[in-house]
Write a protein that holds these residues in place. Structure first.
Motif, PDB file in Angstrom:
ATOM      1  N   THR A 131      -5.011   6.662  -1.678  1.00  0.00           N
ATOM      2  CA  THR A 131      -4.561   7.603  -0.253  1.00  0.00           C
ATOM      3  C   THR A 131      -5.820   7.219  -0.633  1.00  0.00           C
ATOM      4  N   ILE A 132      -6.585   7.573  -0.670  1.00  0.00           N
ATOM      5  CA  ILE A 132      -8.899   8.421  -0.653  1.00  0.00           C
ATOM      6  C   ILE A 132      -9.155   6.709  -0.312  1.00  0.00           C
ATOM      7  N   ILE A 133      -9.041   5.715  -1.881  1.00  0.00           N
ATOM      8  CA  ILE A 133      -9.413   4.842  -1.464  1.00  0.00           C
ATOM      9  C   ILE A 133      -9.767   3.744  -0.163  1.00  0.00           C
ATOM     10  N   ILE A 134      -8.264   3.943   0.356  1.00  0.00           N
ATOM     11  CA  ILE A 134      -7.117   2.890   1.215  1.00  0.00           C
ATOM     12  C   ILE A 134      -8.088   2.584   2.094  1.00  0.00           C
ATOM     13  N   VAL A 135      -9.267   4.120   2.604  1.00  0.00           N
ATOM     14  CA  VAL A 135      -9.783   3.702   4.066  1.00  0.00           C
ATOM     15  C   VAL A 135     -10.991   3.365   4.076  1.00  0.00           C
ATOM     16  N   VAL A 164      -5.929  -3.552  -7.786  1.00  0.00           N
ATOM     17  CA  VAL A 164      -5.436  -3.409  -8.710  1.00  0.00           C
ATOM     18  C   VAL A 164      -6.394  -2.251  -9.702  1.00  0.00           C
ATOM     19  N   PHE A 165      -7.196  -2.409 -10.241  1.00  0.00           N
ATOM     20  CA  PHE A 165      -7.898  -1.382 -10.676  1.00  0.00           C
ATOM     21  C   PHE A 165      -7.288  -0.246 -10.083  1.00  0.00           C
ATOM     22  N   PHE A 166      -7.600   0.000  -8.836  1.00  0.00           N
ATOM     23  CA  PHE A 166      -7.083   1.575  -7.948  1.00  0.00           C
ATOM     24  C   PHE A 166      -6.121   1.829  -8.803  1.00  0.00           C
ATOM     25  N   ALA A 167      -5.162   1.390  -8.842  1.00  0.00           N
ATOM     26  CA  ALA A 167      -3.323   1.692  -8.305  1.00  0.00           C
ATOM     27  C   ALA A 167      -3.648   2.100 -10.668  1.00  0.00           C
ATOM     28  N   ILE A 175       0.923  -0.896  -0.190  1.00  0.00           N
ATOM     29  CA  ILE A 175      -0.620   0.515   0.112  1.00  0.00           C
ATOM     30  C   ILE A 175       1.096   1.246   0.111  1.00  0.00           C
ATOM     31  N   PHE A 176       1.958   1.534   0.646  1.00  0.00           N
ATOM     32  CA  PHE A 176       3.312   2.169   0.845  1.00  0.00           C
ATOM     33  C   PHE A 176       3.981   2.816  -0.352  1.00  0.00           C
ATOM     34  N   VAL A 177       4.311   1.448  -1.204  1.00  0.00           N
ATOM     35  CA  VAL A 177       4.646   1.626  -2.143  1.00  0.00           C
ATOM     36  C   VAL A 177       2.987   2.660  -3.609  1.00  0.00           C
ATOM     37  N   ILE A 178       2.218   1.655  -3.499  1.00  0.00           N
ATOM     38  CA  ILE A 178       1.104   2.394  -4.162  1.00  0.00           C
ATOM     39  C   ILE A 178       0.913   3.915  -4.340  1.00  0.00           C
TER      40      ILE A 178
END
Length: 1557
Positions: free
Chosen positions: A1136-1140, A1231-1234, A1125-1128
């Motif tokens: 970061t918006i999607i993480i939560v 994957v999709f959001f990345a 997650i850090f690398v993406i």
């Protein structure tokens, strides 16, 4: 069709690539009207025949019932049909209508063909829906997929029409425009309707009990139907009642039926093959060695040599052949084909899904490559990027769905294979012949269904990897070759070289593992003995010595464990370095081979994705091969057992033409096919309704005769005929783990009157009063909470209740007291008993019953020596008269008392003389007995059972019916405190250090990949220049160093973790051991040994090996996800918006799953033990089950038990799929959001970062899945810490040593004083001793008597403070025993217990565990206890190894050893819990004499079971209901017609006997 023809058919362009250029792409209308129409319809028409066949068959459901959903579906189809007709109408109107312009061109063919095509298709679908309804299915997968395809294909014309209308500002062809959108809306409706399950009313009940049956297609592929179980499991811990019914195809009976039919065919073929092989072998053996003597010319000597050589060779061959034959002398190679034939469709289906998934796995790296190219080339239109992002998502979703379907099928298949094997082994065990049974113990047979079936289960789960791994490896190498050319071989070489290194480590690890098992076995053996003999340890204060023994073994075990941990650290080091080294070797070779080779982002990250795919098959293959090798061993064991021969069912005939009930003529019988007959030339006839006694010395073949009648022996010659049904009472009662009532009913219906009558007749009335739950009391495994006598009476009651025609009674009276025996004979067996009209064959040693039988058969050495009535045989002075002389002496006394005293007091023998040995069935016992006869016939005298035996019950009427509380099954989430407890045991410093080092390793990993991404940017920076060599070398070096650094960090951390976990293991184990030895006796009485032992075995194993493993994996997974997650985020900050939201979804899925899965796992293990115990029980009671003919009932019972287990295994499998598909979906979104954000911010990103973030994301799905797995596993495993600490915190008994210590030589006089002494076993129970007050002077000899339950044993337990006083006190030489430490008290008293308990170890250790005494002193006591000559005769002398439980010594010798222990202690107070039937008269005499002589200066308390032994006491204490009712000298008591008098009278003792004494 050519493009031109299509263009003519449509009237417009069919295809032009220019349509897709620029930022506003679209498809040509002609393409939309043809190809996109034909794709879904082709799919539909291909699936139609399957549905229409269903219409011709008879309906499975009520064909008149139409559900609302069905009507609605057909209504939508009618509307669609109308729309299609309308479209055709519009075309016709335009071409042939009244107001048409004659010059206007006519509509092209497509406008006619498409509406017709659709109209026909909609009619067909209506028929299909009717077919689905008639079949009783809830929905149709093909129709659902068709609608999905149809909508997807219609999305293109949907947007084309809309865009055209918007562009021109008006709708050109309004009717068709409206019809298209109406049709589209209806298609969406049809799709939604097709995804809803339509459950027929007759299936509603079934669906309630098993929601899977009512699940629609989409629900089946996403496992949504399982939601309700997950929610239930989240709200509260699941229990067995929450489990759903099994599908018919998953039930044991169904699987067993299918498997048995295939197995029979395959087995028959294998037996034919084996027979051929045997015959061939025989023929070969018969061929004479030709051409031996044709060397005459070379002289005779040469010839003789050749002959000799040949003979030698032949001998060698024979030996070899023999071992080989022994191994292979059973039909082989039939099990796998049987399994394959039974389950081939599931195998084929799962293989298909696996193949699709494998192929799809290689699509993602290719899309990634296109994506990187797209970000590099800024001129390309943006829609391409979105297309790739969507494609990545779609591919990933397909992959997930296929993978989960594959796993679901494989795991269910594994479960079915295990079930099939278990059912087959159980079925075989019921009919197996004694030859096969003798080869394997009960434990080994249970192992077949536990270990071997499980092994098949595990291998089946992954069986497809056998072809899938090589396929994946091949594909990966091909794709890598395209990327990097021959340089791939360098990376591959590194991978291949790693394999032998790993192999070497694995073989080392196996060796260490074997050592580890050795120590573990030793430790558990000692623990088991300690727990079985815990009472002795407490009475003798020997706990510290044994604690040290266990601690020493544990230290050895931990040393080995540490070694193993270090070895696995090396393995981990290699595993961590491997990917880095592989990519390093490949990239370095690629760049180094030629200066033109430049590492671009596309090449590097596509290769890394492919290497990631490669890692899995390379790691799995060796593991799979190892598992296969183990399974081959299991396969052989199973084939040998299942292919063994059955019991010959024709040994016993049932021919009604015979006049007699039982006939044997000229019968010779042996236990094994090849053995000499044990019973020779037996001929007997027994008329119906007669009572026949079978007598003879030990080993004369009495039990074998009964077994022959049951058909359990091999018939050599002669014939047996039995008319009518049989009931059988074996010599060692076989008791099931069920209620007392079920044990007696044994599958018959309950008739209250008859039941009560039998209970009374079998003298079980008084026992039922003592048992808290009456006849509904649960009897423990092997009848643990019944005494030998009670078991035997239950066994007799079972036979009586079965109302058979013929009763075979194998010495049922030996285990009970004389009075009880008399009662049973009078009321049940004898001429006036319940069975008086039945045929009875009674094997007996009791001479007193012989005058009342109709006929006596005398056996001697397996031959019938005499047959006749009692009087005629006595007169003939043959073997029978001899037998009488041997036995009658002992019994004359009692007989006398039985004849004249009618006031016999019925004494229930609640717990008596037989030490509960693990129950074996009559056959193994007989087989063993046949071997041990030589030992026990000491000088021809037969070992006698002493008759009267009344011993204390453990006074514990526990409230309720359960003797043993159910084991507390932990439920709910594991508390944080448990984790902290483990971390504390490891040490905080270690834990923090380990986590820190793992963190640094992760930083190195990310650093290495960032470096790579930077390296790939060189390709752009040095695009048209030569690439400097120094730069290239720096890149390679740093990349390599960072890779190796990771390995080193992991290695260091793992070593630290190993040390920490070993110290945690040490602390937890010693706490547990320390506490268990200090727990009061009551705990051991109410807790099964197995349960305590389990804490030392399974739970400590988990703490030693499983927890450190899952702890490490968990940290690595967690950091892995964190790093990804850090690398993406680093690459695309938008992410970061999607993480939560993703984290929230993830958290909930995980919490729901873990709660349910953990509980299902527990239910699985709880429901698994009944399978094994029921199986073990069946095997040990085989002869009884066969005698009563109850095989079918037990088969059904086994199927039920296995089904109960499957009910929790199946949901567990599904729960794993449920969570996996949801987590994979979260991973796919990552994957999709990345990819999506990479497209959005492509202008600010370099291609290296894009490659990095997406290749990372592609890997995250796996890691996310693992993280949940590991969390769940860690939670499941940490429960072991909870269970261990539960037993490490049980309340202790008083301290072993306190500040108040008695004088050195205390007790010097041995005076005892009881002062208003009251005691109860547990706070909630009633008093057992009600205020006992008495004074016993120094050197007095006191006999303590009383009926069962009077409190005799409680009195001795109080002296040793095994139970503490409720009130009052005991003084010994004026010291209050409650004021001193337990060890001070117990080490100064001596007891000779009733059951002689020995521990495995040397003889010396058994006498003097603390090495306090010299060898001289020990030899002296051995001499006094009449063992010196025996020990002297042993090679090892005092170091002679005693087997577990003293198995290699006779019972008499064990009892004498206990006497030697007492002599060695020389204390002033001796308590004698008189040993009864365990000892023959000879030994008994020796013991009594020694005690009188050696302990004359001591105070002796004797708990008497035989009054003879205490008639010379100074005083006798008579206890009744916990009070002293009489306390005086024996002669005074006999004069008074007291309680004691009536007891003495029953035992046949008169005043004259006392005078004689």
């Amino acid at each position: 069709m050519s493009a031109a023809a299509l263009e003519e058919y449509c009237g417009s362009t069919f295809w032009n690539a220019s349509y897709l250029e620029g930022n506003d792409p679209d498809l040509p209308v002609c393409f939309e009207q043809t190809v996109l129409v034909w794709i879904p319809l082709t799919f539909l028409w291909l699936s139609v025949p399957y549905h229409l066949v269903g219409l011709c068959k008879k309906a499975k459901v009520n064909s008149r019932h139409f559900s609302k959903l069905y009507i609605f579906k057909q209504f939508v189809m009618c509307l669609l049909l109308l729309a299609a007709v309308a479209a055709l109408g519009v075309t016709l109107e335009e071409d042939f209508g009244q107001g048409r312009d004659p010059n206007a061109p006519k509509n092209t063919g497509v406008y006619y063909v498409n509406p017709v095509l659709y109209a026909v298709s909609w009619i067909v679908i209506m028929l299909c829906q009717e077919a689905v309804r008639r079949r009783g299915s809830v929905d149709s997968a093909t129709l659902c997929l068709f609608w999905l395809l149809q909508i997807l294909c219609h999305v293109f014309p949907f947007q084309t029409l809309l865009r055209a209308a918007l562009k021109q500002g008006k709708v050109i062809d309004l009717p068709r425009f409206c019809l298209f959108y109406i049709t589209f809306a209806l298609e969406v409706c049809a799709f939604v309707l097709s995804a809803i399950a339509d459950v027929p009313p007759e299936a509603l009940e079934r669906v309630k009990r098993n929601p899977e049956e009512g699940a629609a297609f989409l629900s089946r592929i996403t496992f949504n139907w399982f939601n309700s179980m997950i929610f239930t499991g989240y709200k509260r811990p699941l229990v067995q009642e929450d489990m759903w019914d099994l599908n018919e195809a998953d039930s044991t009976s169904y699987i067993n039926r299918k498997f048995q039919s295939n197995m029979m065919i395959e087995l028959a073929a294998a037996q034919k093959r084996q027979k051929k092989k045997r015959d061939k072998g025989r023929n070969n053996d018969n061929i004479l060695p030709n051409g031996v003597s044709n060397g005459l010319g070379k002289g005779v000597s040469q010839d003789a040599l050749v002959m000799e050589e040949m003979a030698k060779a032949k001998n060698k061959e024979k030996k070899k052949g023999k071992t080989k034959e022994d191994q292979e002398d059973y039909p082989s190679s039939w099990l796998i084909p049987s399994i394959y034939k039974t389950f081939k469709w599931v195998l084929i289906e799962s293989a298909f899904f696996k193949l699709l998934q494998d192929l799809l796995a290689f699509v993602s790296p290719q899309i990634l490559k296109m994506m990187i190219d797209f970000t590099q080339d800024k001129t390309r239109p943006i829609w391409e990027g979105y297309l790739y992002a969507v494609l990545l998502l779609v591919m990933a979703i397909f992959q997930s769905v296929f993978l989960q379907q594959y796993f679901q099928r494989c795991f269910v298949l594994g479960m079915k294979v295990r079930t099939a094997i278990m059912a087959a082994v159980y079925k075989k065990a019921l009919v197996v012949s004694n030859d096969i049974r003798k080869e394997s113990t009960v434990g080994e047979t249970v192992n077949l269904i536990s270990a071997d079936a499980q092994r098949f289960n595990d291998v089946t789960n992954f069986i497809h990897l056998l072809w899938s791994c090589p396929l994946q490896i091949a594909l990966a190498i091909i794709f890598l070759w395209f990327e990097l050319g021959p340089s791939v071989l360098a990376g591959l070489a590194v991978m291949v070289l790693m394999a032998p290194l790993n192999g070497f480590l694995a073989s080392k690890a196996r060796k260490i593992q074997i050592d580890n098992m050795k120590y573990k076995d030793k430790r558990l053996k000692i623990m088991n003995e300690m727990l079985n003999g815990i009472k002795i340890l407490k009475l003798f204060a020997w706990e510290p010595s044994f604690q040290n023994q266990v601690e020493e073994l544990r230290e050895e075990e931990l040393k080995v464990l540490k070694k193993f941990a270090y070895l696995s650290s090396v393995a981990t080091f290699i595993m961590t370095c491997a990917p880095a080294l592989v990519s390093l070797a490949t990239f370095a070779t690629f760049v180094g081979v030629s200066p033109n080779n430049v590492l671009t982002a596309a090449k590097a990250f596509t290769s890394i994705s492919l290497f990631n795919i490669l890692r899995f098959p390379l790691a799995m293959l060796p593991m799979l091969i190892a598992a296969m090798v183990q399974t081959v061993v299991s396969k052989k064991r199973l084939e040998k057992f299942l292919g063994g021969e059955d019991l010959d069912s024709d040994v016993v005939q049932h021919d009604p033409s015979f006049k007699t009930a039982i006939t044997i003529s000229g019968g010779s019988f042996s236990w094994e096919q090849e053995a000499e007959p044990l019973l020779k030339n037996v001929s007997i006839e027994i008329n119906s309704g007669k009572l026949v006694a079978v007598v003879g010395a030990v080993g004369s073949g009495k039990s074998s005769l009964i077994s022959a009648l049951l058909g359990e022996m091999h018939k050599k010659t002669g014939l047996i005929n039995v008319q009518g049904s049989l009931a059988y009472v074996p010599q060692q009662a076989w008791i099931q783990n069920a209620t007392l009532r079920d044990n007696i009913l044994f599958g018959s219906a309950y008739e209250k009157g008859q039941f009560q009558q039998i209970i009374e007749a079998c003298a079980l009335g008084p026992d039922l009063e003592l048992l808290a739950g009456g006849d509904l009391t649960e009897i423990g495994e092997k009848g643990i909470n019944l005494s030998g006598g009670q078991k035997q009476r239950v066994s007799l009651a079972r036979a009586t209740y079965s109302e058979a025609d013929i009763y075979l009674l194998d010495d049922p009276l030996s285990a009970v007291d004389a009075h009880v025996g008399q009662h049973l004979f009078d009321k049940v067996i004898g001429p006036k008993g319940l069975l008086k009209d039945k045929t009875r064959v009674l094997v007996t040693h009791a001479v007193s019953f012989l005058p009342f039988v109709d006929e006596i058969i005398v056996l001697k050495d397996g031959i019938v020596s005499e047959v006749g009535s009692y009087n005629s045989l006595r007169a003939s002075k043959g073997a029978f008269a001899e037998f009488l002389d041997t036995y009658a002496k002992e019994q004359s006394n009692q007989d006398q008392s039985h004849r004249d005293g009618n006031d016999v007091e019925m004494i229930p023998d609640t717990e008596d003389t037989q030490i509960d040995s693990p129950l074996e069935d009559a056959i193994s016992v007989t087989l063993k007995r046949e071997n041990s006869i030589r030992r026990s016939q000491r000088g021809g005298s037969v070992r006698l059972r002493a008759t009267s035996s009344v011993k204390e019950p453990k006074n514990e009427p526990i409230k309720g019916q359960r003797l043993i509380e159910k084991e507390a099954m932990e439920s709910g989430q594991v508390k944080m405190s448990v984790f902290l407890q483990y971390v504390r045991a490891m040490g905080w410093g270690y834990t923090i250090l380990v986590i820190f080092i793992y963190f640094i390793q992760n930083v190195a990993f990310i650093g290495q990949n960032l470096w790579l991404s930077d390296w790939t940017n060189d390709a752009i920076d040095y695009a048209n220049m030569t690439y400097p060599a120094w730069k290239r070398d720096t890149r390679i070096w740093v990349f390599g160093v960072l890779g190796v650094a990771q390995g080193i960090f992991v290695f260091v951390a793992t070593v630290f973790l190993a040390n920490a976990s070993v110290s945690a293991s040490r602390i937890l184990h010693s706490k547990l051991l320390n506490n268990i030895l200090r727990v009061p006796m009551v705990f051991f009485d109410t807790t099964p040994t197995g349960r305590i032992l389990n804490r030392f075995a399974k739970d400590i194993f988990t703490v030693d090996e499983a927890i450190p493993q899952s702890f490490r994996s968990w940290i690595l997974c967690f950091l892995g996800v964190f790093g990804t997650i850090f690398v993406i985020c680093l690459a695309t900050p938008f992410f970061t918006i999607i993480i939560v939201p993703l984290a929230v979804i993830y958290y909930f899925v995980q919490r729901f799953y873990v709660a349910t899965s953990r509980q299902l796992r527990r239910l699985d293990s709880v429901s698994r033990s009944p399978i094994y115990s029921h199986f073990g029980e069946t095997v040990s009671g085989l002869s009884v089950i066969r005698a009563y003919g109850h095989q079918e009932r037990f088969l059904n019972q086994n199927e039920k038990t296995v089904d109960e287990n499957l009910k929790s295994v199946y949901p567990w499998i599904v729960s794993n799929r449920w969570v996996a598909i949801r987590l994979e979906f979260v991973g796919n979104l990552v994957v999709f959001f990345a990819a999506l954000f990479a497209v959005i911010s492509r202008n600010s990103l370099d291609s290296g970062m894009v490659g990095l973030s997406i290749s990372y994301a592609l890997n995250v799905t796996q890691t996310l899945n693992w993280l949940v797995r590991m969390t769940s596993e860690l939670e499941t495993n940490i429960v072991a810490v909870e269970r261990v600490s539960e037993y490490a915190e049980i309340e202790n008994e008083a301290q072993w040593i306190t500040d108040t210590r008695p004088p050195e030589k205390w007790p010097e006089e041995g005076k005892l004083q009881f002062d208003n002494f009251k005691v109860r076993y547990r706070p909630e129970l009633d008093l057992v001793l009600h205020g006992v007050t008495c004074f016993i002077d120094s050197k007095e000899k006191i006999g303590i008597v009383g009926r069962t339950g009077a409190g005799k044993s409680s009195l001795t337990n109080c002296l040793f403070r095994i139970i503490e006083a409720a009130e009052g006190r005991i003084l010994i030489d004026g010291v209050d025993i409650s004021s001193i430490g337990l060890h001070d008290l117990r080490s100064r008293l001596t007891i000779i217990p009733q059951d002689p308990v020995l521990f495995s170890g040397s003889l010396r250790m058994n006498l003097d565990p603390f090495n306090k005494f010299s060898d001289e002193e020990i030899w002296k006591v051995l001499e006094l206890s009449h063992l010196k000559s025996f020990v002297f005769g042993l090679e090892e002398g005092l170091q002679y190894e005693v087997a577990e439980g003293g198995e290699n010594l006779s019972v008499g010798q064990r009892q004498l050893l206990c006497l030697a222990r007492a002599l060695l202690r020389k204390s002033r107070i001796l308590i004698l819990d008189e040993a009864t039937a365990a000892v023959d008269l000879e030994t008994d005499d020796l013991i009594q004499t020694t005690i009188r002589k050696e302990f004359s200066h001591c105070t002796v308390l004797t708990i008497a079971h035989r009054l003879h032994t205490i008639m010379d006491s100074s005083r006798v204490m008579v206890l009744d209901a916990g009070k002293i009712v009489e306390f005086d000298s024996p002669s005074n008591l006999l004069d008074k017609h007291s309680h004691f008098y009536s007891m003495a009278k029953n035992a046949g003792i008169t005043q004259t006997d006392v005078t004689v004494l």
